[in-house]
Motif scaffolding. Structure first.
Motif, PDB file in Angstrom:
ATOM      1  N   GLU A  30      51.312 160.268 130.723  1.00 43.40           N
ATOM      2  CA  GLU A  30      51.913 160.283 132.592  1.00 43.40           C
ATOM      3  C   GLU A  30      51.341 161.771 132.330  1.00 43.40           C
ATOM      4  OE1 GLU A  30      55.898 159.518 132.742  1.00 43.40           O
ATOM      5  OE2 GLU A  30      55.575 157.313 132.832  1.00 43.40           O
ATOM      6  N   LYS A  33      47.775 161.372 132.275  1.00 45.59           N
ATOM      7  CA  LYS A  33      47.447 161.626 134.512  1.00 45.59           C
ATOM      8  C   LYS A  33      47.872 162.329 135.187  1.00 45.59           C
ATOM      9  CE  LYS A  33      48.235 156.665 133.701  1.00 45.59           C
ATOM     10  NZ  LYS A  33      49.658 155.769 133.606  1.00 45.59           N
ATOM     11  N   GLN A 107      63.727 117.314 137.416  1.00 48.26           N
ATOM     12  CA  GLN A 107      62.759 117.251 137.701  1.00 48.26           C
ATOM     13  C   GLN A 107      61.415 116.239 137.068  1.00 48.26           C
ATOM     14  OE1 GLN A 107      61.774 121.664 136.345  1.00 48.26           O
ATOM     15  NE2 GLN A 107      59.892 121.466 135.683  1.00 48.26           N
ATOM     16  N   LEU A 111      57.580 115.749 138.266  1.00 52.87           N
ATOM     17  CA  LEU A 111      56.458 115.929 137.835  1.00 52.87           C
ATOM     18  C   LEU A 111      55.590 115.154 138.028  1.00 52.87           C
ATOM     19  CD1 LEU A 111      57.251 118.769 134.702  1.00 52.87           C
ATOM     20  CD2 LEU A 111      55.549 118.961 136.703  1.00 52.87           C
ATOM     21  N   SER A 252      59.125 134.917 147.980  1.00 58.67           N
ATOM     22  CA  SER A 252      58.275 136.122 146.862  1.00 58.67           C
ATOM     23  C   SER A 252      56.999 136.884 146.956  1.00 58.67           C
ATOM     24  CB  SER A 252      57.839 135.542 145.243  1.00 58.67           C
ATOM     25  OG  SER A 252      57.471 136.712 144.947  1.00 58.67           O
ATOM     26  N   LYS A 255      56.803 139.447 150.318  1.00 59.47           N
ATOM     27  CA  LYS A 255      57.565 140.815 150.321  1.00 59.47           C
ATOM     28  C   LYS A 255      56.263 141.439 150.156  1.00 59.47           C
ATOM     29  CE  LYS A 255      61.454 139.769 147.945  1.00 59.47           C
ATOM     30  NZ  LYS A 255      62.415 138.975 147.083  1.00 59.47           N
ATOM     31  N   ASP A 256      55.450 141.113 149.709  1.00 56.45           N
ATOM     32  CA  ASP A 256      53.940 141.886 149.183  1.00 56.45           C
ATOM     33  C   ASP A 256      53.145 141.866 150.563  1.00 56.45           C
ATOM     34  OD1 ASP A 256      54.358 141.864 146.412  1.00 56.45           O
ATOM     35  OD2 ASP A 256      53.483 140.282 146.102  1.00 56.45           O
ATOM     36  N   LYS A 271      41.063 133.805 147.689  1.00 56.90           N
ATOM     37  CA  LYS A 271      41.284 132.100 147.022  1.00 56.90           C
ATOM     38  C   LYS A 271      40.110 131.094 146.733  1.00 56.90           C
ATOM     39  CE  LYS A 271      44.399 129.854 145.355  1.00 56.90           C
ATOM     40  NZ  LYS A 271      44.110 128.154 145.696  1.00 56.90           N
ATOM     41  N   SER A 274      36.717 132.650 145.569  1.00 53.71           N
ATOM     42  CA  SER A 274      36.676 132.658 143.645  1.00 53.71           C
ATOM     43  C   SER A 274      36.170 131.557 143.175  1.00 53.71           C
ATOM     44  CB  SER A 274      38.097 133.757 143.530  1.00 53.71           C
ATOM     45  OG  SER A 274      38.291 131.593 142.877  1.00 53.71           O
TER      46      SER A 274
ATOM     47  N   ASP B  58      54.462 149.875 131.504  1.00 52.53           N
ATOM     48  CA  ASP B  58      53.964 151.427 131.905  1.00 52.53           C
ATOM     49  C   ASP B  58      52.439 151.966 131.391  1.00 52.53           C
ATOM     50  OD1 ASP B  58      55.256 151.403 134.635  1.00 52.53           O
ATOM     51  OD2 ASP B  58      56.382 153.040 133.864  1.00 52.53           O
ATOM     52  N   LYS B  93      55.913 149.841 145.429  1.00 49.09           N
ATOM     53  CA  LYS B  93      55.891 149.002 145.438  1.00 49.09           C
ATOM     54  C   LYS B  93      55.444 147.987 144.457  1.00 49.09           C
ATOM     55  CE  LYS B  93      54.557 146.283 149.390  1.00 49.09           C
ATOM     56  NZ  LYS B  93      55.362 145.960 150.255  1.00 49.09           N
ATOM     57  N   SER B  97      56.974 144.276 143.288  1.00 52.49           N
ATOM     58  CA  SER B  97      56.673 143.667 143.352  1.00 52.49           C
ATOM     59  C   SER B  97      56.372 142.431 142.043  1.00 52.49           C
ATOM     60  CB  SER B  97      54.535 143.858 143.906  1.00 52.49           C
ATOM     61  OG  SER B  97      53.658 142.511 143.585  1.00 52.49           O
ATOM     62  N   ASP B 100      59.281 141.246 140.461  1.00 53.64           N
ATOM     63  CA  ASP B 100      59.666 139.982 141.435  1.00 53.64           C
ATOM     64  C   ASP B 100      59.263 139.180 140.803  1.00 53.64           C
ATOM     65  OD1 ASP B 100      61.559 139.871 144.021  1.00 53.64           O
ATOM     66  OD2 ASP B 100      59.173 138.672 144.915  1.00 53.64           O
ATOM     67  N   LYS B 101      57.823 138.672 140.903  1.00 50.34           N
ATOM     68  CA  LYS B 101      56.813 138.113 139.673  1.00 50.34           C
ATOM     69  C   LYS B 101      57.212 137.590 138.768  1.00 50.34           C
ATOM     70  CE  LYS B 101      54.061 137.910 143.652  1.00 50.34           C
ATOM     71  NZ  LYS B 101      54.925 139.159 144.338  1.00 50.34           N
ATOM     72  N   ARG B 103      60.889 137.503 137.827  1.00 47.34           N
ATOM     73  CA  ARG B 103      62.121 136.849 138.020  1.00 47.34           C
ATOM     74  C   ARG B 103      61.938 135.178 138.187  1.00 47.34           C
ATOM     75  NH1 ARG B 103      63.552 140.138 142.460  1.00 47.34           N
ATOM     76  NH2 ARG B 103      63.895 141.856 141.370  1.00 47.34           N
ATOM     77  N   LEU B 104      60.349 134.647 138.854  1.00 49.09           N
ATOM     78  CA  LEU B 104      60.139 133.595 138.829  1.00 49.09           C
ATOM     79  C   LEU B 104      59.845 132.764 137.699  1.00 49.09           C
ATOM     80  CD1 LEU B 104      57.920 133.573 141.829  1.00 49.09           C
ATOM     81  CD2 LEU B 104      60.300 132.783 142.235  1.00 49.09           C
ATOM     82  N   ARG B 132      54.126 124.298 134.919  1.00 47.77           N
ATOM     83  CA  ARG B 132      54.685 122.906 135.125  1.00 47.77           C
ATOM     84  C   ARG B 132      53.855 121.772 134.936  1.00 47.77           C
ATOM     85  NH1 ARG B 132      60.590 124.185 137.579  1.00 47.77           N
ATOM     86  NH2 ARG B 132      59.273 125.447 139.291  1.00 47.77           N
ATOM     87  N   TYR B 136      47.313 128.345 135.638  1.00 52.32           N
ATOM     88  CA  TYR B 136      47.299 129.466 136.493  1.00 52.32           C
ATOM     89  C   TYR B 136      46.245 130.772 135.217  1.00 52.32           C
ATOM     90  CZ  TYR B 136      50.368 126.889 139.315  1.00 52.32           C
ATOM     91  OH  TYR B 136      51.043 126.216 139.667  1.00 52.32           O
ATOM     92  N   VAL B 159      44.866 133.767 140.161  1.00 52.46           N
ATOM     93  CA  VAL B 159      44.236 132.571 140.013  1.00 52.46           C
ATOM     94  C   VAL B 159      43.272 133.217 141.248  1.00 52.46           C
ATOM     95  CG1 VAL B 159      45.626 131.186 140.001  1.00 52.46           C
ATOM     96  CG2 VAL B 159      46.197 132.178 141.963  1.00 52.46           C
TER      97      VAL B 159
END
Lengths: 278, 187
Positions: A30, A33, A107, A111, A252, A255-256, A271, A274, B58, B93, B97, B100-101, B103-104, B132, B136, B159
């Protein structure tokens, strides 16, 4: 002599230890940086500043080259409202249904359904791999279909991937068109199905002709559903089943977003680009 | 005794070359495994897990360069004060994020594939998450810092979607109508 060796090693180790601390301690990183930033701030160290500038320009070039182009957005207003409609649909209809469904349906079954649907859409993937002259991929897909349809009990399981490690090569007509240089055209958000664009809309239409899961007049023998109602039922079922395996991912992702419509549009176009380049 | 010394010696070597080119793969392997171990550890609370995981990643993420790229050419027009404020807000931020990812996470397996050198100062590390119902692709993009010749991550591609590119696009749209100050606040 042995002692000498030991001494050398120990000394070496001691020094090593010091440099280890220096190189790995996060605070030092740090600091490094922080130093870099202060050097810009003070503008005292000119060579450093130059290097950083060069760096930024390199990144700038790299990122602006890959930027998705969406300066033309004639349906902007419609797309925006359709995005918020789809958002409400996902949050208040699709998600609760998927949750309830995942509660009653274990599940492994879900699947299995997912594998089955994937397997039966094999003609779409084969046709597009062939159209893009990807022969190795086509043969992989054929192998997967034969193996999964037999040993995999009609496609309910995926032994080709799990045991034989034959990879999936997902291709659709939208990708084939892109491969041959067709531009994406403007962005269109479809009700319930989400982001798309002119090229992919044409692609999806062509896909429905080849996919056994959507009925097309004149091709009844090949298709599973007999009428539009059944086709919609299958599509809705597929959507719910898929969503039940990806619960909370949309929330999720959301939120971004600073602004949902341009965010989803950009993600979709990136996407697809690519996938076409693949 | 000698064995122990040798072991320590070896271990210290691994960390010395922590973020040098030939060790990127090794370091990422260790880091990813550490994160997965923490995620699987049932004795830790959610908060403890998050603290630990941020610590692991980090020192290899360069948040400063990330925030710089995400603003593009606008970065140069910012005052020093705004630059620091923005970098801080953006770092927060990105971290939120990332957590948060995580957590999945649901016992997916992570495979580290090959490291590709794109340019003398750029490398990419491809990884795969076995989900599953599909695989990815996650690509970590590294650059070589001119200051200390170490390698840092400046972008992650999930992805086919670049995280920093996505922020770039969003920020440039946002700044068409609003000010940098509003952007910092909204982060």
């Amino acid at each position: 002599m042995k002692l000498l060796y030991l001494c050398v090693i120990v000394t070496f180790f001691v020094f090593q230890g010091c440099s280890t601390k220096e190189a790995t301690s996060p605070t030092n990183h740090e600091q490094a940086k922080a130093k870099a930033t202060t050097s810009i701030a003070l503008q005292s160290n000119i060579p450093d500043q130059q290097v950083l500038e060069d760096h930024t320009e390199g990144f700038e070039k790299e990122f602006s080259e890959q930027e998705t182009n969406n300066t033309v957005d004639p349906l902007g207003g419609y797309n925006r409202s359709m995005t918020s409609f789809n958002d409400k649909f996902i949050m208040y209809v699709l998600n609760p249904i998927s949750k309830a469904y995942s509660y009653v349906m274990p599940q492994p079954f879900r699947l299995g359904i997912s594998n089955f649907i994937h397997n039966i859409q094999f003609p779409v993937r084969l046709a597009n791999n062939l159209l893009q002259l990807k022969f190795q991929n086509s043969s992989d897909e054929l192998e997967r279909f034969l193996m999964n349809s037999t040993i995999g009990i009609g496609g309910l399981m995926d032994p080709a991937q799990n045991y034989m490690h034959v990879p999936i090569h997902d291709e659709d007509f939208g990708q084939t068109l892109g491969r041959y240089g067709v531009g994406s055209g403007f962005h269109i958000v479809l009700p319930f199905l989400g982001p798309s664009n002119v090229r992919d809309l044409v692609g999806v239409t062509l896909d429905t002709y080849v996919s056994p899961l959507v009925n097309v007049r004149g091709l009844e023998n090949y298709k599973i559903p007999d009428n539009l109602g059944q086709s919609i039922g299958i599509v809705a079922g597929t959507l719910i089943n898929k969503n039940s395996l990806h619960l909370e991912e949309y929330e999720s992702l959301k939120k971004d977003a600073v602004d949902l419509y341009p965010f989803l549009r950009d993600i979709y176009e990136q996407k697809r680009n690519s996938e076409i380049a693949d | 005794m000698l064995k122990n010394v040798m072991m320590l010696l070896l271990l210290s070597f691994v960390s010395v070359y922590a973020v040098e080119e030939q060790n990127i793969k090794q370091v990422m392997h260790t880091k990813v495994n550490k994160v997965l171990l923490v995620l699987k550890d049932k004795t830790l609370s959610q908060q403890q897990k998050e603290q630990k995981n941020l610590g692991v990643m980090d020192d290899i993420f360069d948040y400063t360069i990330m925030s710089q790229i995400s603003l593009g050419n606008r970065w140069k027009s910012l005052t020093e004060n705004e630059k620091t404020q923005f970098s801080h807000a953006f770092e927060k931020k990105i971290k939120l994020s990332y957590l948060d990812k995580l957590r999945l996470y649901n016992n997916q397996e992570v495979i580290i594939k090959e490291l590709k050198k794109i340019k003398p100062t750029r490398s990419t590390l491809e990884t795969e998450i076995i989900g599953r119902d599909g695989t990815y692709k996650v690509i970590y993009l590294f650059y070589k810092s001119a200051q200390n010749n170490q390698w840092y991550i400046y972008d992650v591609n999930l992805v086919g979607v670049s995280i920093i590119q996505t922020y770039r696009k969003q920020f440039s749209e946002f700044l068409k109508t609003k000010s940098v100050k509003q952007l910092i606040e909204s982060l």
